[in-house]
Design an enzyme around this catalytic site. Structure first.
Site, PDB file in Angstrom:
ATOM      1  N   TYR A 154       0.824  -1.213   0.000  1.00 20.95           N
ATOM      2  CA  TYR A 154       0.000   0.000   0.000  1.00 20.95           C
ATOM      3  C   TYR A 154       0.862   1.268   0.000  1.00 20.95           C
ATOM      4  O   TYR A 154       0.379   2.350  -0.303  1.00 20.95           O
ATOM      5  CB  TYR A 154      -0.939   0.030   1.211  1.00 20.95           C
ATOM      6  CG  TYR A 154      -1.994  -1.061   1.208  1.00 20.95           C
ATOM      7  CD1 TYR A 154      -2.250  -1.791   0.063  1.00 20.95           C
ATOM      8  CD2 TYR A 154      -2.719  -1.346   2.346  1.00 20.95           C
ATOM      9  CE1 TYR A 154      -3.207  -2.787   0.046  1.00 20.95           C
ATOM     10  CE2 TYR A 154      -3.684  -2.348   2.341  1.00 20.95           C
ATOM     11  CZ  TYR A 154      -3.917  -3.068   1.195  1.00 20.95           C
ATOM     12  OH  TYR A 154      -4.862  -4.056   1.184  1.00 20.95           O
ATOM     13  N   LYS A 165       4.150 -15.256   2.193  1.00 19.16           N
ATOM     14  CA  LYS A 165       4.104 -16.003   0.929  1.00 19.16           C
ATOM     15  C   LYS A 165       5.562 -16.244   0.546  1.00 19.16           C
ATOM     16  O   LYS A 165       6.025 -15.880  -0.552  1.00 19.16           O
ATOM     17  CB  LYS A 165       3.329 -15.165  -0.109  1.00 19.16           C
ATOM     18  CG  LYS A 165       3.020 -15.877  -1.391  1.00 19.16           C
ATOM     19  CD  LYS A 165       1.962 -16.948  -1.271  1.00 19.16           C
ATOM     20  CE  LYS A 165       1.759 -17.655  -2.595  1.00 19.16           C
ATOM     21  NZ  LYS A 165       1.012 -18.916  -2.483  1.00 19.16           N
ATOM     22  N   ASP A 202      -2.238 -18.326   1.487  1.00 19.34           N
ATOM     23  CA  ASP A 202      -3.353 -19.083   0.907  1.00 19.34           C
ATOM     24  C   ASP A 202      -3.808 -20.182   1.868  1.00 19.34           C
ATOM     25  O   ASP A 202      -5.002 -20.399   2.088  1.00 19.34           O
ATOM     26  CB  ASP A 202      -2.984 -19.652  -0.475  1.00 19.34           C
ATOM     27  CG  ASP A 202      -1.540 -20.122  -0.569  1.00 19.34           C
ATOM     28  OD1 ASP A 202      -0.791 -19.960   0.410  1.00 19.34           O
ATOM     29  OD2 ASP A 202      -1.161 -20.668  -1.624  1.00 19.34           O
ATOM     30  N   ASP A 240      -4.879  -7.165   5.940  1.00 17.69           N
ATOM     31  CA  ASP A 240      -6.131  -6.485   5.590  1.00 17.69           C
ATOM     32  C   ASP A 240      -7.189  -7.521   5.213  1.00 17.69           C
ATOM     33  O   ASP A 240      -8.308  -7.532   5.730  1.00 17.69           O
ATOM     34  CB  ASP A 240      -5.841  -5.540   4.400  1.00 17.69           C
ATOM     35  CG  ASP A 240      -7.009  -4.635   4.067  1.00 17.69           C
ATOM     36  OD1 ASP A 240      -8.015  -4.664   4.803  1.00 17.69           O
ATOM     37  OD2 ASP A 240      -6.919  -3.898   3.072  1.00 17.69           O
ATOM     38  N   ASP A 274     -10.342  -9.369   7.868  1.00 18.07           N
ATOM     39  CA  ASP A 274     -11.772  -9.295   7.532  1.00 18.07           C
ATOM     40  C   ASP A 274     -12.387 -10.694   7.502  1.00 18.07           C
ATOM     41  O   ASP A 274     -13.530 -10.881   7.920  1.00 18.07           O
ATOM     42  CB  ASP A 274     -11.982  -8.625   6.170  1.00 18.07           C
ATOM     43  CG  ASP A 274     -12.187  -7.125   6.307  1.00 18.07           C
ATOM     44  OD1 ASP A 274     -11.906  -6.587   7.401  1.00 18.07           O
ATOM     45  OD2 ASP A 274     -12.619  -6.484   5.336  1.00 18.07           O
TER      46      ASP A 274
END
Ligand code: NAD
Length: 363
Positions: free
Chosen positions: A143, A192, A224, A248, A252
């Site tokens: 970001y 990852k 994943d 992020d 959620d």
């Protein structure tokens, strides 16, 4: 018997209503445990735009810096939606994060047994319980890396860059290990590392920091796989730590498996000794504003996080958590957490202020 200085930012929409509820609970904690919480209110968001022309007036930043912690309701609303991006109410959140150096976003996901039917997972999984905390890095990663548009070998293209420094990973890892140490002493680091160089650095640094916390068990999951395991075995997680993008998305997912947005507190913290900011995950819910219909529990649970993380008042924080459980167990519900299967005689529908009064009275 402590005296604590708190900056309160009620904000817009349901913000003032849920903040008012949280203050009732805080006052009750003060009475019960002999503390004084000196709360000073500051403007931010749409209400600040109307009063001063800007979403985050300098006086608010100074007031927050000068406090031990910040309690924030929510900001935003349709009446300010037409303003340009840098003048919108939500700018106040980014401004506060950067002014206070808040780099860790801490989001618990707890499934309260009386709300088990709100869990979208299989009842056998929900029955095992969920009580985990997500620690998301807030100021680095993709970001904030270089991004843009350019001409590539296949024609016009766009790019964003994932970037982490050793220092950024070290400090978020320490935040997560310390939190795990205060809970069940288990930490899951999400990356990852099978594909991304930034993730390989992330993993190396987390392993190095782990040596400072030999009493905390560390596991690594690829992002994943983490998204699958959160659904398959949520009861086995304690604290999870991830970079900005993975955190992020996964926080959620974790929130969703515990039911209503009206139940989800959060904390954003920075370096030790600097004020943390505590706010519900939800926004200003303009559809509910002024109707005494919002669930104040996310804000009240955020207040408990403030007591625990910024003021080191563990007993008092636990008293709020227990009071919330008691009130839910007694069958009190705001509309968002009413179980449509249950008869109205089993559950008692209450408004924002009555729910807050009930929690305060249960302390
Ligand atoms: P929202 O979270 O305000 O509302 C989403 C849905 O959840 C709505 O149906 C709302 O009624 C419900 N809801 C939210 N909080 C609730 C509560 N405490 N009890 C019961 N139901 C609740 O998100 P939105 O509608 O996308 O955004 C509304 C405004 O809030 C926008 O201006 C947005 O930019 C702003 N916003 C602010 C923050 C913040 O201040 N941290 C976060 C998200 C959105």
């Amino acid at each position: 018997m402590g005296k604590f200085k708190i900056a309160v930012i009620p904000g817009d929409g349901i913000g003032p209503e849920v903040t008012n509820g949280a203050r009732k609970v805080l006052d009750r904690v003060g009475e019960a445990y002999g503390h004084t919480f000196a709360c000073e209110e500051w403007l931010a968001g749409g209400i600040a735009i109307d009063a001063t022309g800007e979403p985050l007036p300098p006086a608010t930043v100074a007031g927050c810096r000068n406090s031990q912690a910040v309690l924030l309701g929510a900001v935003g609303g349709p009446q300010w939606d037409r303003l340009p991006g840098d003048r919108r109410p939500e700018r106040a959140l980014l401004g506060l994060r950067s002014a206070l150096g808040l780099f860790a976003n801490i989001r618990p996901a707890v499934l309260y047994p009386p709300l088990a039917s709100a869990c979208p997972l299989h009842p056998l999984i929900a029955a095992r319980g969920i009580d985990l905390v997500f620690v998301r890095e807030l100021t680095g990663g993709i970001y904030f890396g270089a991004s843009g548009r350019r001409d590539g070998s296949l024609g016009p293209e766009a790019y964003d860059t994932e970037r982490y420094s050793v220092m950024e990973v070290e400090r978020i890892a320490r935040t997560a290990f310390s939190l795990a140490r205060s809970r069940k002493r288990r930490l899951t680091s999400v990356d990852k590392a099978n594909v991304l160089e930034s993730s390989r650095l992330w993993r190396e640094v987390v392993i190095r920091v782990a040596a400072e916390y030999p009493d905390v068990a560390l596991e690594h999951l690829y992002v994943d796989n983490a998204s699958m395991q959160l659904i398959r075995r949520p009861d086995t997680f304690d604290v999870l730590v991830a970079g900005n993008l993975f955190g992020d998305i996964l926080s959620d997912e974790a929130a969703m498996i515990t039911g209503s947005i009206g139940m989800l507190p959060s904390a954003s913290t920075g370096a030790p000794g600097t004020p943390g900011m505590y706010e519900p995950v939800h926004g200003s819910a303009p559809d509910l504003a002024g109707k005494d219909a919002a669930n104040p529990l996310a804000m009240i649970l955020s207040t408990a996080m403030m007591l625990r993380l910024s003021l080191q008042l563990d007993r008092e924080a636990a008293a709020i958590d227990e009071a919330v459980s008691k009130v839910l167990l007694a069958g009190y519900r705001t509309s968002d957490i009413m179980d449509p299967q249950a008869g109205e005689h089993d559950l008692k529908r209450v408004g924002t202020q009555e729910m807050s009064d009930l929690v305060a009275a249960a302390i």
